[in-house]
Design a protein around this motif. Structure first.
Motif, PDB file in Angstrom:
ATOM      1  N   ASN A   1      -4.785  -0.533   5.539  1.00 48.89           N
ATOM      2  CA  ASN A   1      -5.986   0.080   4.934  1.00 48.89           C
ATOM      3  C   ASN A   1      -6.824   0.753   5.764  1.00 48.89           C
ATOM      4  O   ASN A   1      -7.267   0.285   7.061  1.00 48.89           O
ATOM      5  CB  ASN A   1      -6.905  -1.082   4.384  1.00 48.89           C
ATOM      6  N   GLU A   2      -7.223   2.188   5.496  1.00 45.34           N
ATOM      7  CA  GLU A   2      -8.205   2.787   6.553  1.00 45.34           C
ATOM      8  C   GLU A   2      -9.419   2.386   6.420  1.00 45.34           C
ATOM      9  O   GLU A   2     -10.028   1.920   5.445  1.00 45.34           O
ATOM     10  CB  GLU A   2      -8.084   4.371   5.908  1.00 45.34           C
TER      11      GLU A   2
ATOM     12  N   GLN B   1      -6.779   1.627  10.980  1.00 44.76           N
ATOM     13  CA  GLN B   1      -6.195   1.171  10.065  1.00 44.76           C
ATOM     14  C   GLN B   1      -6.315  -0.359  10.415  1.00 44.76           C
ATOM     15  O   GLN B   1      -6.110  -0.889  11.470  1.00 44.76           O
ATOM     16  CB  GLN B   1      -4.638   1.460   9.826  1.00 44.76           C
TER      17      GLN B   1
ATOM     18  N   HIS C   1     -13.326   3.301   1.325  1.00 46.96           N
ATOM     19  CA  HIS C   1     -12.920   2.606   2.532  1.00 46.96           C
ATOM     20  C   HIS C   1     -14.103   2.187   3.190  1.00 46.96           C
ATOM     21  O   HIS C   1     -15.508   2.690   2.880  1.00 46.96           O
ATOM     22  CB  HIS C   1     -12.448   3.490   3.597  1.00 46.96           C
TER      23      HIS C   1
ATOM     24  N   LYS D   1      -3.424   6.513   0.435  1.00 42.86           N
ATOM     25  CA  LYS D   1      -4.488   6.600   1.178  1.00 42.86           C
ATOM     26  C   LYS D   1      -5.594   5.864   0.395  1.00 42.86           C
ATOM     27  O   LYS D   1      -5.498   6.005  -0.907  1.00 42.86           O
ATOM     28  CB  LYS D   1      -5.059   8.153   1.802  1.00 42.86           C
ATOM     29  N   ASN D   2      -6.268   5.000   0.788  1.00 47.18           N
ATOM     30  CA  ASN D   2      -7.500   4.406   0.185  1.00 47.18           C
ATOM     31  C   ASN D   2      -8.339   5.478  -0.418  1.00 47.18           C
ATOM     32  O   ASN D   2      -8.508   6.437  -0.109  1.00 47.18           O
ATOM     33  CB  ASN D   2      -8.406   3.536   1.118  1.00 47.18           C
TER      34      ASN D   2
ATOM     35  N   LYS E   1       0.848  -1.046   0.107  1.00 42.78           N
ATOM     36  CA  LYS E   1       0.177  -0.209  -0.093  1.00 42.78           C
ATOM     37  C   LYS E   1       0.775   1.239  -0.023  1.00 42.78           C
ATOM     38  O   LYS E   1       1.735   1.342   0.729  1.00 42.78           O
ATOM     39  CB  LYS E   1      -0.778   0.121   1.278  1.00 42.78           C
TER      40      LYS E   1
ATOM     41  N   GLU F   1      -5.955   5.766  14.180  1.00 48.99           N
ATOM     42  CA  GLU F   1      -5.216   6.729  13.625  1.00 48.99           C
ATOM     43  C   GLU F   1      -5.546   8.199  13.896  1.00 48.99           C
ATOM     44  O   GLU F   1      -4.849   8.938  14.557  1.00 48.99           O
ATOM     45  CB  GLU F   1      -5.597   6.845  11.993  1.00 48.99           C
TER      46      GLU F   1
END
Length: 144
Positions: A139-140, A134, A85, A81-82, A78, A118
């Motif tokens: 992954n957020e 996360q 989400h 930022k995604n 990664k 986060e």
């Protein structure tokens, strides 16, 4: 009116089974039984050539209501930022301190599973509180 379609949510990741099992814990999802002839997923995985082991993994809502989730191994990590989400709906119908307490309790349940908090976004004049998290591969997602 058009046809309503079901969706599958697909995650690119380094360790599909590990990430899938994390999301099973988060969402109350289940892993399907191993293929016929195998007592466990580990046994099935061991039967595959090394390059095909942990290539993909699935989990699903045991009630059949939520979307199927598929986790596929990709070579790259990664980077940013995604763009999309998941929001895990923990505080639906709750407001103020009661909502924040529910979100914090879920955050505290997920951290020992490998999730990272986060930031906590406190309620303001427009929005209720939410917590940005996360998963175990960065992954957020939100607790909302």
């Amino acid at each position: 009116m058009g046809t309503i379609r079901q969706v599958q949510i697909t995650f690119d990741c380094a360790s599909p089974e590990r990430v899938a099992r994390f999301w099973c814990e988060v969402l109350g999802y289940v892993v399907p039984p191993p293929p016929e002839g195998f007592a466990s997923w580990d046994e099935h995985n061991a039967s595959l050539p090394p390059e095909d082991r942990d290539k993909g993994f699935v989990c699903s809502d045991p009630t059949g209501v939520g979307p199927r989730m598929y986790f596929q191994r990709v070579p790259e990590g990664k980077v940013v930022k995604n763009r999309v989400h998941l929001c895990v709906r923990v505080g639906t119908g709750l407001v103020g301190d009661e909502r924040l307490a529910a979100l914090e309790a879920e955050r505290d349940r997920l951290i020992p599973l490998g999730a990272v908090c986060e930031r906590v976004m406190l309620a303001d004049e427009e929005n209720e509180s939410c917590i940005v998290m996360q998963d175990i591969e960065g992954n957020e997602f939100c607790l909302d």
